[in-house]
Enzyme design. Structure first.
Site, short mmCIF file in Angstrom:
data_model
loop_
_atom_site.label_atom_id
_atom_site.label_comp_id
_atom_site.label_asym_id
_atom_site.label_seq_id
_atom_site.Cartn_x
_atom_site.Cartn_y
_atom_site.Cartn_z
N GLU A 191 -7.86 5.31 4.40
CA GLU A 191 -7.59 4.45 3.18
C GLU A 191 -8.03 5.23 2.02
O GLU A 191 -9.14 5.79 1.60
CB GLU A 191 -8.91 3.17 3.41
CG GLU A 191 -8.82 2.30 4.71
CD GLU A 191 -7.99 1.32 4.51
OE1 GLU A 191 -7.25 1.20 3.51
OE2 GLU A 191 -7.40 0.85 5.70
N GLU A 223 1.01 -1.08 -0.10
CA GLU A 223 -0.17 -0.19 0.11
C GLU A 223 0.82 1.13 -0.07
O GLU A 223 1.10 1.69 1.00
CB GLU A 223 -1.06 -0.06 1.09
CG GLU A 223 -2.11 -1.27 1.15
CD GLU A 223 -2.58 -1.42 2.52
OE1 GLU A 223 -2.72 -0.63 3.21
OE2 GLU A 223 -3.11 -2.68 2.69
#
Ligand SMILES: [Zn+2]
Length: 468
Positions: free
Chosen positions: A318, A93
């Site tokens: 996120e 990520e």
């Protein structure tokens, strides 16, 4: 202010000219080595005179983990709120790495235009040019660089990034590796804390750095030295702002786990979601925010630890549904997220409850002082200068309710310290400008009355909880 913005725009335009020779595909995922170079380039270039680069530890495979601080006096305890940006705790990520570099460049460019930097500005060619619309954030960026300590930590898991893997090089998920108040999923049952449902104390097992992963130990130890006011940690796999608790007691069922500062966390998360063009209109998450445990409970995460251990109001962002999006998506992601980033950082610093706890006679900071907001009842501590900063919220909103973004609200704060008479103040907090207040504490007389003795006992209890 207009002249300042004009100057800042001129500085940003200068960045564009300096980078004119670069190919248009200037957004890219830098390697770990290039990321380190980029931090050095920021420190030597646009952030010169107002920054430091520190290695806070090394990964399993020996990669340095570095933090860039931008402030007027880097490396020193200051009477300012502070804010940290963490990226890439999950190796696959990586968007946060590049968002954080871009953010640092914009902050330093804006601060230069504001006259904070003392040295000349050379813009290194490795750093990308401003995106359209960045000029809207110049004034906020300059305010933050002047009035806060800012910490940029683009990668918490360099080995995972190099391997395009979620976990570190030993296969451990670093967002399950932190000391946890319940410690039920990452510890054997014999180590599980036994708590009754009526036990409201919040404490953590020992840091046990020798049993943590080196990446966790590095961030944990660093966090304890800085006591950051607020933080964002960037992840991928959804579009939402996620706030504590992540963990819950005794059950893996997904349901709301309310932490004492729930209202303040919701305000922080809402500021981010509302500053993002689509997050706030999410179909999956009301308002674009979620309590961590309501989404899915997890144990050993960083944000719960930060709140309990160092008083840091840490929110997990996120940033994209798809993990590891193409580098060509990075410009879009920056343009989408910069508004939320600046909004959340502003709420936690400019909009915070700020002030000092001092001895009324000596005006010196008081050791072991603690502050408690009425309705929250979870103490936090001033720093070595006696300074404190805390994002707060009105406490009347029901869980999950709306928080008016700009309506001032009342907060009652009590300062306690062993040997001192407790001091309670009620103040109006302007969500846009926060509030400053000073507690001048008076020592308890040796032959004092029962009330003073009770104050001292309360102070001892609060100090104990802060040490826990
Ligand atoms: Zn993640």
């Amino acid at each position: 202010a207009l002249a300042r913005v004009a100057l800042a725009l001129a500085a940003l335009a200068g960045v564009t000219r300096a980078d004119a020779a670069l190919p248009p595909s200037e957004w890219r995922y830098r390697s770990n080595a290039d990321l380190a170079s980029a931090l050095d380039a920021l420190h030597a270039g646009p952030c010169a005179g107002m920054s430091s680069v520190t290695s806070i530890g090394t990964s399993v495979q020996g990669e340095e983990m570095r933090v860039l601080e931008v402030s007027s006096d880097p490396g020193t305890t200051q009477a300012k709120p502070s804010f940290a940006f963490f990226g890439n705790m999950h190796g696959d990520e990586p968007v946060g790495r590049e968002l954080i570099l871009r953010l640092a460049e914009l902050v330093c460019g804006a601060a230069n235009a504001d006259g904070l930097a003392t040295s000349g500005v050379a813009v290194p060619g490795d750093i990308t040019s401003p995106e359209p619309g960045d000029e809207r954030f110049v004034e906020t960026a300059a305010w933050l660089a002047t009035h806060a300590r800012l910490f940029f930590a683009p990668t918490l898991n360099p080995d995972g990034f190099a391997a395009r893997a979620r976990a570190n090089a030993r296969g451990v998920d670093l967002n399950r590796d932190w000391p946890d108040q319940y410690a039920i999923s990452t510890r054997s049952s014999s180590q599980t804390r036994q708590q009754s449902d009526t036990d409201l104390s919040i404490s953590l097992p020992a840091d046990a750095l020798e049993t943590r992963q080196p990446e966790t130990a590095a961030v944990l130890s660093w966090s304890r030295t800085v006591n950051v006011t607020g933080a964002l940690s960037f992840h991928e796999g959804a579009v939402v702002a996620n706030y504590p608790w992540d963990a819950k007691r005794n059950s893996k069922k997904a349901e709301y786990a309310r932490c004492p500062d729930d209202a303040a966390f919701r305000r922080l998360a809402r500021a981010y979601a509302d500053g993002h063009p689509t997050m706030h209109a999410s179909r999956e998450f009301k308002g674009g925010i979620t309590n961590g445990a309501k989404w899915y409970p997890l144990w050993g995460g960083m944000q719960d630890w930060h709140y309990i251990a160092t008083g840091t109001m840490s929110v997990t962002i996120e940033v994209n549904d798809l993990k590891f999006p193409k580098a060509s998506e990075l410009g879009r992601l920056w343009r989408e997220h910069r508004g939320g980033i600046f909004a959340a950082a502003t709420v936690a610093t400019r909009g915070a409850l700020r002030g000092f706890v001092l001895d009324a006679t000596t005006t010196e900071p008081i050791k072991n002082a603690a502050l408690t907001v009425k309705g929250v009842e979870f103490p936090f501590a001033p720093n070595a200068l006696g300074f404190f900063a805390r994002p707060v919220s009105g406490q009347r909103d029901p869980v999950g309710g709306d928080d008016a973004a700009t309506t001032p609200f009342l907060v009652t704060v009590t300062a306690t310290a062993p040997g001192y008479v407790a001091d309670e103040k009620t103040v109006t907090v302007d969500p846009l400008d926060g509030v400053d207040l000073v507690f001048e504490m008076v020592r308890v007389e040796v032959n004092g009355l029962g009330g003073a003795a009770a104050d001292a006992a309360a102070a001892d209890a609060a100090a104990d909880r802060l040490r826990a």
